[in-house]
Scaffold this motif. Structure first.
Motif, mmCIF file in Angstrom:
data_model
loop_
_atom_site.group_PDB
_atom_site.id
_atom_site.type_symbol
_atom_site.label_atom_id
_atom_site.label_comp_id
_atom_site.label_asym_id
_atom_site.label_seq_id
_atom_site.Cartn_x
_atom_site.Cartn_y
_atom_site.Cartn_z
ATOM 1 N N ARG A 35 14.573 -11.262 14.209
ATOM 2 C CA ARG A 35 13.535 -10.224 14.338
ATOM 3 C C ARG A 35 12.138 -10.820 14.170
ATOM 4 N N GLU B 290 28.990 -21.969 20.455
ATOM 5 C CA GLU B 290 30.176 -21.236 19.998
ATOM 6 C C GLU B 290 29.820 -19.921 19.303
ATOM 7 N N MET C 132 29.757 -17.044 21.803
ATOM 8 C CA MET C 132 30.958 -16.764 22.592
ATOM 9 C C MET C 132 31.597 -15.482 22.069
ATOM 10 N N VAL C 133 30.813 -14.423 22.115
ATOM 11 C CA VAL C 133 31.258 -13.097 21.687
ATOM 12 C C VAL C 133 30.885 -12.125 22.804
ATOM 13 N N ALA C 134 31.569 -10.969 22.808
ATOM 14 C CA ALA C 134 31.423 -10.058 23.955
ATOM 15 C C ALA C 134 30.025 -9.457 24.045
ATOM 16 N N GLY C 135 29.515 -8.947 22.938
ATOM 17 C CA GLY C 135 28.211 -8.266 22.997
ATOM 18 C C GLY C 135 27.599 -8.205 21.620
ATOM 19 N N GLY C 136 26.713 -7.215 21.426
ATOM 20 C CA GLY C 136 26.130 -7.007 20.100
ATOM 21 C C GLY C 136 24.851 -7.783 19.877
ATOM 22 N N PRO C 137 24.408 -7.839 18.602
ATOM 23 C CA PRO C 137 23.087 -8.374 18.270
ATOM 24 C C PRO C 137 22.848 -9.819 18.720
ATOM 25 N N PHE C 138 23.878 -10.680 18.677
ATOM 26 C CA PHE C 138 23.657 -12.077 19.070
ATOM 27 C C PHE C 138 23.104 -12.160 20.490
ATOM 28 N N HIS C 139 23.768 -11.486 21.414
ATOM 29 C CA HIS C 139 23.287 -11.530 22.800
ATOM 30 C C HIS C 139 21.990 -10.742 22.969
ATOM 31 N N HIS C 140 21.884 -9.640 22.244
ATOM 32 C CA HIS C 140 20.661 -8.836 22.324
ATOM 33 C C HIS C 140 19.434 -9.702 22.011
ATOM 34 N N PHE C 141 19.501 -10.392 20.868
ATOM 35 C CA PHE C 141 18.323 -11.153 20.442
ATOM 36 C C PHE C 141 18.151 -12.435 21.262
ATOM 37 N N ARG D 250 24.587 -17.352 32.085
ATOM 38 C CA ARG D 250 23.859 -16.195 31.542
ATOM 39 C C ARG D 250 22.469 -16.563 31.043
#
Lengths: 256, 289
Positions: free
Chosen positions: B27, B44, B47-56, B95
């Motif tokens: 943030r 690594e 390597m998750v589907a969605g959520g805050p990691f990809h958001h940020f 991506r």
């Protein structure tokens, strides 16, 4: 046994001797150098579990947790470099971990924490606009044949223990007295970027369970009535809408 | 048909200091937009589907160049590379279009097990051939030039026939991959193995350096009481490492430099101060010779 097989096996088992064929330029015993790798592997995996199961760690204390997690690591090394998946079955291990038997709710708290990690990383899905949901639900024509699509992060947990209250008592919020041995039903979801945890009624649990299994709204309501359940339908739907859990309302597919 | 992944067309990281992106700072980075050359992430973790990691990461990538740093491919592993893992890397490259992709000269998987550490290799012809085959496979399937990081090691294999820098030089010569020069690893390994860091640097193909890592180490002692340095990324960069970094820059010219911190993570401000220190040295490093 190849040199790396021997190395890998000795990393995970502190009772195994340091592998043969290793050397150290200072002339020191390779065992003292091998210990660095052994410690890196064990502590990084234990830390990964500690990150994902913070309340489990608080419930048993750090030393106990690290010893328990260490035994889990030795029995179940990761199978993938994607560490967010690691420890998915830690709750199952805890359940049969004799020294933790006097904390009978520990495994279910681990299950609740696992659902939170899953929710955190679950696929993204845009929630339906609240007004649109209300509009569809209030239209008598469509109501009977709707399937309710819920957010991929949403999961339920049924426990003979007050698992949500126990978990909540270890967050910052002030603790309300509770009986840890009263059954509780949990709902976990990700609302925008935050993971949320709720205690829900048994009737709400069964109703949402039906929706998750793809039962149509009307069938789920009928089933709930048949169970003589404590479901408060309007309140439950309002909660699902306000926590942005409904991602679509689709007409039930009519089989040809 | 899916498009083959490729690195961003502005294919180099800028020759400036960058930071490892920490969830604790997501943030604050977006709110304060610190003046940095790039961010680096461990592949690594994303390597998750969605959520805050990809958001940020998505939002931060819009503002900064990105280095994708793998820690789980096990390039030195005895077995074949994990194709599912290569596909996950390809999806991330597609991506996020990073300017750089790097991995380690190490092994971390064996059979079905992933050991979550960077483990040492025996430097011999068999390993050399295998590492080169794996890097060829990575570069052809990800359609990018890999930067290979020199390891921090705590012991060696008796039957190694090549010195580490010679091994690395030969890998780079055979595969055309680049070098991720981890200056802290050079220092840590050289102290641990009684080598001269300057001689080690002399033996490396520094012309192939595409990125530099700087980090802190922990200090222990081995069974003879000799200094045993541990690459724990949990402390500020040591003065000796800064000194070695200046020597490196004099030879390479300015190269993108990461301040690496993975444990005992301080405030963003503390890391930015270390980045500013690296930037200062980069500014005075002159052009690439």
């Amino acid at each position: 046994m190849s040199r790396y097989s021997e190395f890998a096996a000795a990393l995970l088992d502190p009772h195994k001797a340091c592998p043969q064929g290793l050397t150290c330029a200072t002339g020191a015993d390779p065992e003292s150098r091998f210990a660095v790798y052994r410690n890196n592997v064990l502590s990084s995996l234990i830390n990964a579990l500690a990150d994902n199961y913070p309340v489990v760690a608080q419930l048993v204390g750090e030393d106990f947790f690290r010893a328990m997690a260490g035994m889990y690591v030795q029995s179940a090394a990761p199978r993938s470099p994607v560490m967010s998946d690691y420890g998915a079955d830690f709750a199952g291990f805890i359940e049969h971990f004799e020294p933790a038997a006097n904390v009978p709710y520990l495994a279910d708290v681990a299950r609740l924490e696992r659902l939170q990690v899953q929710a955190w990383h679950a696929a993204d899905a845009r929630p339906m606009d609240a007004h649109q949901v209300m509009q569809v639900l209030s239209s008598p024509a469509s109501h009977d044949h709707l399937r309710v699509g819920l957010h991929p992060s949403l999961h339920l947990l049924q426990s003979p223990f007050a698992v949500v209250a126990i978990w909540a008592a270890h967050q910052q919020a002030p603790v309300v007295p509770f009986d840890p041995f009263s059954p509780q039903y949990a709902l976990v979801l990700r609302n925008d970027l935050e993971v949320e945890v709720f205690a829900i009624s048994p009737g709400t649990h069964d109703f949402i369970q039906d929706l998750l299994q793809g039962v149509s709204l009307s069938t789920a309501i009928d089933a709930s009535t048949g169970r003589d359940s404590d479901l408060e339908l309007e309140h439950t739907l309002a909660q699902l809408i306000s926590h942005r859990a409904i991602i679509h309302l689709l007409p039930e597919q009519v089989l040809p | 048909m899916s498009k083959a992944p490729s690195l961003a067309t502005d294919t180099r990281l800028p020759p400036r200091a960058g930071l490892g992106l920490k969830t604790e700072h997501f943030r604050e980075v977006l709110q304060t937009r610190p003046d940095l050359g790039f961010f680096e992430v461990h592949a690594e973790n994303y390597m998750v589907a969605g959520g805050p990691f990809h958001h940020f990461l998505g939002r931060i990538r819009e503002q900064y160049p990105l280095s994708l740093h793998g820690v789980g491919l096990s390039i030195g592993g005895e077995g074949p590379l994990d194709n599912a893992h290569l596909q996950r890397l390809a999806a991330l490259i597609e991506r996020y279009q990073p300017q750089s992709f790097s991995e380690h000269l190490a092994w971390s998987s064996h059979g079905p097990m992933f050991l979550n550490d960077l483990l040492p290799l025996a430097y011999d012809e068999t390993t050399l051939k295998r590492v080169c085959e794996h890097i060829d496979q990575v570069q052809s399937s990800l359609k990018c030039t890999l930067l290979l990081e020199n390891p921090a090691t705590y012991l060696a294999f008796e039957d190694s026939t090549l010195d580490e820098p010679d091994f690395i030089s030969e890998v780079i010569r055979r595969t055309g991959c680049g070098l991720l020069l981890d200056v802290n690893n050079v220092y840590v390994s050289c102290i641990n193995h009684c080598r001269d860091p300057l001689a080690y640097l002399d033996a490396l193909p520094l012309h192939a350096t595409g990125e530099i890592h700087l980090a802190g180490f922990a200090e222990d002692a081995d069974s003879l009481g000799e200094r045993l340095l541990i690459d724990d990324h949990g402390a500020p960069i040591d003065n000796e490492v800064w000194r070695l970094y200046r020597t490196v820059l004099a030879r390479t010219g300015p190269v993108a430099t990461l301040i690496e911190r993975d444990n005992r993570i301080p405030t963003l401000g503390v890391l930015l101060a270390e980045a500013a220190q690296a930037d200062q040295l980069l500014n005075t490093a002159g052009g690439r010779p």
